[in-house]
Design a protein around this motif. Structure first.
Motif, PDB file in Angstrom:
ATOM      1  N   ARG A 115       7.217   2.251  -7.372  1.00 18.63           N
ATOM      2  CA  ARG A 115       6.022   1.597  -7.910  1.00 18.63           C
ATOM      3  C   ARG A 115       6.361   0.861  -9.210  1.00 18.63           C
ATOM      4  NH1 ARG A 115       2.052   5.668  -7.472  1.00 18.63           N
ATOM      5  NH2 ARG A 115       2.876   6.573  -9.383  1.00 18.63           N
ATOM      6  N   GLY A 170       0.152   9.739  -6.577  1.00 18.14           N
ATOM      7  CA  GLY A 170      -0.072   8.307  -6.652  1.00 18.14           C
ATOM      8  C   GLY A 170      -0.219   7.613  -5.325  1.00 18.14           C
ATOM      9  N   ALA A 171      -0.236   8.362  -4.224  1.00 19.36           N
ATOM     10  CA  ALA A 171      -0.399   7.742  -2.912  1.00 19.36           C
ATOM     11  C   ALA A 171      -1.823   7.227  -2.740  1.00 19.36           C
ATOM     12  CB  ALA A 171      -0.066   8.742  -1.804  1.00 19.36           C
ATOM     13  N   GLU A 172      -1.951   6.125  -2.013  1.00 19.35           N
ATOM     14  CA  GLU A 172      -3.258   5.539  -1.694  1.00 19.35           C
ATOM     15  C   GLU A 172      -3.702   5.858  -0.279  1.00 19.35           C
ATOM     16  OE1 GLU A 172      -3.565   1.275  -3.185  1.00 19.35           O
ATOM     17  OE2 GLU A 172      -1.396   1.599  -3.069  1.00 19.35           O
ATOM     18  N   GLY A 173      -2.780   6.185   0.583  1.00 16.89           N
ATOM     19  CA  GLY A 173      -3.103   6.449   1.980  1.00 16.89           C
ATOM     20  C   GLY A 173      -2.144   7.447   2.580  1.00 16.89           C
ATOM     21  N   LYS A 191       0.857  -1.181   0.000  1.00 18.70           N
ATOM     22  CA  LYS A 191       0.000   0.000   0.000  1.00 18.70           C
ATOM     23  C   LYS A 191       0.892   1.229   0.000  1.00 18.70           C
ATOM     24  CE  LYS A 191      -4.186   2.028   1.607  1.00 18.70           C
ATOM     25  NZ  LYS A 191      -5.431   1.856   2.347  1.00 18.70           N
ATOM     26  N   HIS A 192       0.733   2.073  -1.009  1.00 15.86           N
ATOM     27  CA  HIS A 192       1.600   3.232  -1.187  1.00 15.86           C
ATOM     28  C   HIS A 192       1.063   4.408  -0.381  1.00 15.86           C
ATOM     29  CE1 HIS A 192       2.156   1.158  -5.314  1.00 15.86           C
ATOM     30  NE2 HIS A 192       2.938   0.610  -4.408  1.00 15.86           N
ATOM     31  N   THR A 193       1.817   4.829   0.613  1.00 19.04           N
ATOM     32  CA  THR A 193       1.368   5.905   1.491  1.00 19.04           C
ATOM     33  C   THR A 193       2.309   7.103   1.409  1.00 19.04           C
ATOM     34  OG1 THR A 193       2.549   5.035   3.432  1.00 19.04           O
ATOM     35  CG2 THR A 193       0.299   4.231   3.047  1.00 19.04           C
ATOM     36  N   LEU A 234      -8.118  11.050   0.564  1.00 18.25           N
ATOM     37  CA  LEU A 234      -7.435   9.834   1.001  1.00 18.25           C
ATOM     38  C   LEU A 234      -7.867   9.473   2.423  1.00 18.25           C
ATOM     39  CD1 LEU A 234      -3.842  10.499  -0.412  1.00 18.25           C
ATOM     40  CD2 LEU A 234      -5.627   9.036  -1.396  1.00 18.25           C
ATOM     41  N   ASP A 250      -4.016   5.952   7.229  1.00 19.93           N
ATOM     42  CA  ASP A 250      -3.732   4.525   7.365  1.00 19.93           C
ATOM     43  C   ASP A 250      -2.734   4.210   8.482  1.00 19.93           C
ATOM     44  OD1 ASP A 250      -5.192   3.038   5.244  1.00 19.93           O
ATOM     45  OD2 ASP A 250      -4.162   4.459   3.952  1.00 19.93           O
ATOM     46  N   ARG A 291      -1.400  -6.601   3.068  1.00 24.46           N
ATOM     47  CA  ARG A 291      -0.783  -5.473   2.351  1.00 24.46           C
ATOM     48  C   ARG A 291       0.061  -4.672   3.325  1.00 24.46           C
ATOM     49  NH1 ARG A 291      -4.235  -1.645  -1.267  1.00 24.46           N
ATOM     50  NH2 ARG A 291      -2.212  -1.321  -2.254  1.00 24.46           N
ATOM     51  N   ALA A 344      -2.322  12.582  -3.345  1.00 27.29           N
ATOM     52  CA  ALA A 344      -3.174  11.755  -4.194  1.00 27.29           C
ATOM     53  C   ALA A 344      -2.745  11.866  -5.656  1.00 27.29           C
ATOM     54  CB  ALA A 344      -4.633  12.170  -4.025  1.00 27.29           C
TER      55      ALA A 344
END
Length: 398
Positions: free
Chosen positions: A384, A23-26, A2-4, A57, A60, A348, A20
């Motif tokens: 990534r 490309g971050a997910e969290g 998980k990309h934070t 977002l 996390d 993840r 965001a």
């Protein structure tokens, strides 16, 4: 994985929406404005969740719930601070948090002599210059008995370096080295730093290790109860500083900590940058050995000036430097695959591009040192890309 992305809250000049777009997910965040040792208020936790959701977002990972100096030294209000740490875990769990990073570094949670050192192509990077640091310790801070901690050649080199320093550079060294935890209001004057150092008199490496185990023995059961994994960040840099012991600098250090409190909830924040400053740390091997207990990952690379311990180093681009990043990521992806087969909810592993060089428009944005927008975007894209290639059904190895 998980990309934070680390976000320091509303004061951060890099926004959640920027993260965001990168490309971050969290988001990785903390309540830096809450006093160390205090319980985190429910309304402040909820507000941080709302602020992050407003940017598109989710929160996390908490980095960090600070461990007070009272806890580390087992003096003052340390017992009350542990109770407060436990309660903060409960409140974070009720809000949906499942991963909490912390560190156990005495006084200075990280140390650099340069926060914006110019690289070969004009980017700005964080740097630890050993000679500058010793010059600060002996000639600026004037720590008693500092001379006994260094070899003669380094003492002589630091004296020469100090004689060449301008008044502005002397002031900058004091500010940089005493900067405290990123995002916090902490920081020390020279007098305050010397006073803090005196509180560690009589506390050697073995005593500090014992205090860490005592702390974990009390907080890990609460973490298990509320479904949170806590994970210790490595010393940064990973060797003793200012006469203070360091206890999370090597593979052996982590093995000791994990064996003394043997619970999956007691885990590792794998920081390839911090551990990578030592040539005797094999990062792919460390990732393999502790894979089951790695709950959070900082992917960062450093280039060392020499292969000695300690040494000077700077924070290089994410795919440059001494650490084999492809091997580390491959090991983490293999662990995620194993966890999925086990049916683990935490299959993840959260990772973030740790730090980054200031490039392009970063150079005028004035963000937190080490946390630029474009430099981290570049790092995340590169990391990534490695992950995508390793997972490709025809060409990948995972």
């Amino acid at each position: 994985m998980k990309h934070t992305w680390r976000w320091f809250g509303p004061i951060d000049k890099v926004t959640v929406r920027d993260a965001a777009q990168a490309g971050a997910e969290g988001i990785v965040s903390a309540l830096h404005h809450i006093a160390t040792g205090a319980v985190w208020p429910v309304d402040e936790i909820e507000k941080r969740h709302r602020d992050i959701k407003a940017g598109g977002l989710y929160w996390d990972v908490v980095e960090s719930v600070p461990v007070s100096e009272d806890i580390k030294t087992q003096t003052g209000d340390w017992k009350a601070h542990i109770v407060n740490w436990q309660e903060t875990l409960r409140r974070l769990s009720r809000s949906g948090i499942r991963t909490v990073c912390y560190n156990f570094m005495p006084i200075l949670d990280w140390t650099r002599t340069d926060l914006r050192w110019e690289t070969r192509h004009g980017a700005k990077a964080m740097r630890f210059d050993l000679t500058d640091f010793v010059a600060f310790d002996i000639h600026i801070l004037k720590r008693p008995d500092a001379n006994y901690d260094y070899p003669e050649w380094l003492i002589e080199a630091s004296a020469k370096r100090f004689a060449e320093l301008s008044g502005d550079r002397i002031a900058a060294l004091g500010k940089n080295i005493g900067a405290g935890l990123p995002g916090s209001a902490d920081g020390y004057t020279l007098e305050q730093l010397l006073e803090k150092l005196r509180t560690y008199q009589g506390i050697d490496r073995e005593r500090l290790q014992s205090n860490l185990v005592d702390f974990l023995s009390q907080v890990v059961p609460v973490a298990e109860e509320v479904g949170i994994n806590i994970c210790a960040h490595a010393d940064d840099p990973p060797w003793p500083l200012l006469g203070l012991p360091r206890i999370l600098s090597t593979e052996a250090d982590y093995a000791h900590m994990l064996s003394k409190v043997d619970s999956r909830a007691n885990g590792v924040t794998l920081c390839t940058g911090s551990l990578g400053a030592r040539p005797d740390n094999d990062l792919p091997q460390i990732a393999r050995r502790f894979a089951d207990r790695i709950h959070f990952v900082h992917l960062r690379n450093v280039t060392r000036d020499t292969e000695a311990v300690p040494c000077s180093f700077f924070e290089d681009e994410h795919l440059e430097g001494a650490t084999d990043m492809v091997a580390v990521i491959a090991t983490l992806l293999e662990e995620e695959k194993r966890r999925r087969l086990e049916g683990r909810e935490d299959h993840r592993i959260a990772m973030r591009p740790d730090h980054g060089q200031e490039i392009l428009d970063d150079l005028t944005r004035g963000a937190q040192p080490g946390y630029p927008a474009i430099g981290r975007l570049k790092g995340l894209a590169e990391l990534r890309g490695i992950e995508r290639a390793l997972l490709h059904p025809h060409y990948g190895r995972v």
